[in-house]
Motif scaffolding. Sequence first.
Motif, mmCIF file in Angstrom:
data_model
loop_
_atom_site.group_PDB
_atom_site.id
_atom_site.type_symbol
_atom_site.label_atom_id
_atom_site.label_comp_id
_atom_site.label_asym_id
_atom_site.label_seq_id
_atom_site.Cartn_x
_atom_site.Cartn_y
_atom_site.Cartn_z
ATOM 1 N N MET A 68 0.819 -1.207 0.000
ATOM 2 C CA MET A 68 0.000 0.000 0.000
ATOM 3 C C MET A 68 0.856 1.262 0.000
ATOM 4 O O MET A 68 0.321 2.358 -0.013
ATOM 5 N N GLU A 69 2.170 1.065 0.087
ATOM 6 C CA GLU A 69 3.125 2.162 0.003
ATOM 7 C C GLU A 69 2.789 3.276 0.996
ATOM 8 O O GLU A 69 2.519 3.011 2.157
ATOM 9 N N GLU A 70 2.749 4.547 0.564
ATOM 10 C CA GLU A 70 2.579 5.640 1.524
ATOM 11 C C GLU A 70 1.221 5.598 2.212
ATOM 12 O O GLU A 70 1.112 5.944 3.393
ATOM 13 N N GLN A 71 0.189 5.149 1.512
ATOM 14 C CA GLN A 71 -1.124 5.058 2.156
ATOM 15 C C GLN A 71 -1.074 4.092 3.342
ATOM 16 O O GLN A 71 -1.651 4.359 4.398
ATOM 17 N N GLY A 72 -0.363 3.000 3.183
ATOM 18 C CA GLY A 72 -0.211 2.056 4.286
ATOM 19 C C GLY A 72 0.530 2.673 5.461
ATOM 20 O O GLY A 72 0.182 2.440 6.626
ATOM 21 N N LEU A 73 1.539 3.468 5.164
ATOM 22 C CA LEU A 73 2.276 4.163 6.225
ATOM 23 C C LEU A 73 1.372 5.166 6.942
ATOM 24 O O LEU A 73 1.459 5.328 8.163
ATOM 25 N N GLN A 74 0.495 5.811 6.190
ATOM 26 C CA GLN A 74 -0.447 6.749 6.805
ATOM 27 C C GLN A 74 -1.409 6.015 7.739
ATOM 28 O O GLN A 74 -1.732 6.515 8.822
ATOM 29 N N TYR A 75 -1.846 4.829 7.346
ATOM 30 C CA TYR A 75 -2.711 4.031 8.215
ATOM 31 C C TYR A 75 -1.977 3.661 9.506
ATOM 32 O O TYR A 75 -2.559 3.687 10.601
ATOM 33 N N LEU A 76 -0.698 3.299 9.385
ATOM 34 C CA LEU A 76 0.084 2.986 10.578
ATOM 35 C C LEU A 76 0.193 4.200 11.493
ATOM 36 O O LEU A 76 0.099 4.080 12.712
ATOM 37 N N ALA A 77 0.395 5.376 10.901
ATOM 38 C CA ALA A 77 0.481 6.596 11.702
ATOM 39 C C ALA A 77 -0.841 6.875 12.422
ATOM 40 O O ALA A 77 -0.851 7.304 13.578
ATOM 41 N N GLU A 78 -1.960 6.611 11.746
ATOM 42 C CA GLU A 78 -3.270 6.770 12.383
ATOM 43 C C GLU A 78 -3.423 5.798 13.551
ATOM 44 O O GLU A 78 -3.960 6.158 14.610
ATOM 45 N N ALA A 79 -2.965 4.575 13.363
ATOM 46 C CA ALA A 79 -3.031 3.583 14.443
ATOM 47 C C ALA A 79 -2.182 4.019 15.628
ATOM 48 O O ALA A 79 -2.572 3.836 16.786
#
Length: 197
Positions: A1-12
């Motif tokens: 998911m590239e950067e979107q996946g990293l953004q989800y991790l940051a939200e978590a």
Amino acid sequence: MEEQGLQYLAEAREATGLKIVTEVMDAASVELVAAYADILQIGARNMQNFHLLKAVGRCGKPVLLKRGIAATIAEWLHAAEYILNEGNYNVILCERGIRTFEEYTRNTLDLSAVGAIKHLSHLPVIVDPSHGTGKWRLVRPMAMAAVAAGADGLLIEVHPNPAEALSDGPQSLNPANFAALMEDVRELAAFLRRHSA
């Protein structure tokens, strides 16, 4: 998911307060991943990717360095030196099993590496019994053995419904099994007069 996946991790992280450890796959991605992650993980397949090791050494973030599947302890420590040589002294080593002739388990978890690393290096070492065995029923005994061997921490996969996990379901604990394991780990650490979280 590239950067979107990293953004989800940051939200978590924002929702839970938990730190993010995530794998970076190549030197070109280090800056992007470091912008989101608290700790950068170098996976077993990249342990000898020297350009990547140097890049994470320069990024300023702690690094979790997994042992390569066929790496000797000396090769693993030499890989860590590439990171340290760039001025990053925040390196955590992770024993996650090596390839042997055994076929019952996913890998052979080398717990002797924990004692060897403690003798040869100042670096902390954690153990991943999930990848090390590939079987959730073996995670508890290997986690307990890792604590007894002197590991500084454990990396354990957990999923609310392992049977439906998109990856690594057979090696994942469900939340109830994880909670029971953590209770056992705390008791063992107390018995061994070691600190636990």
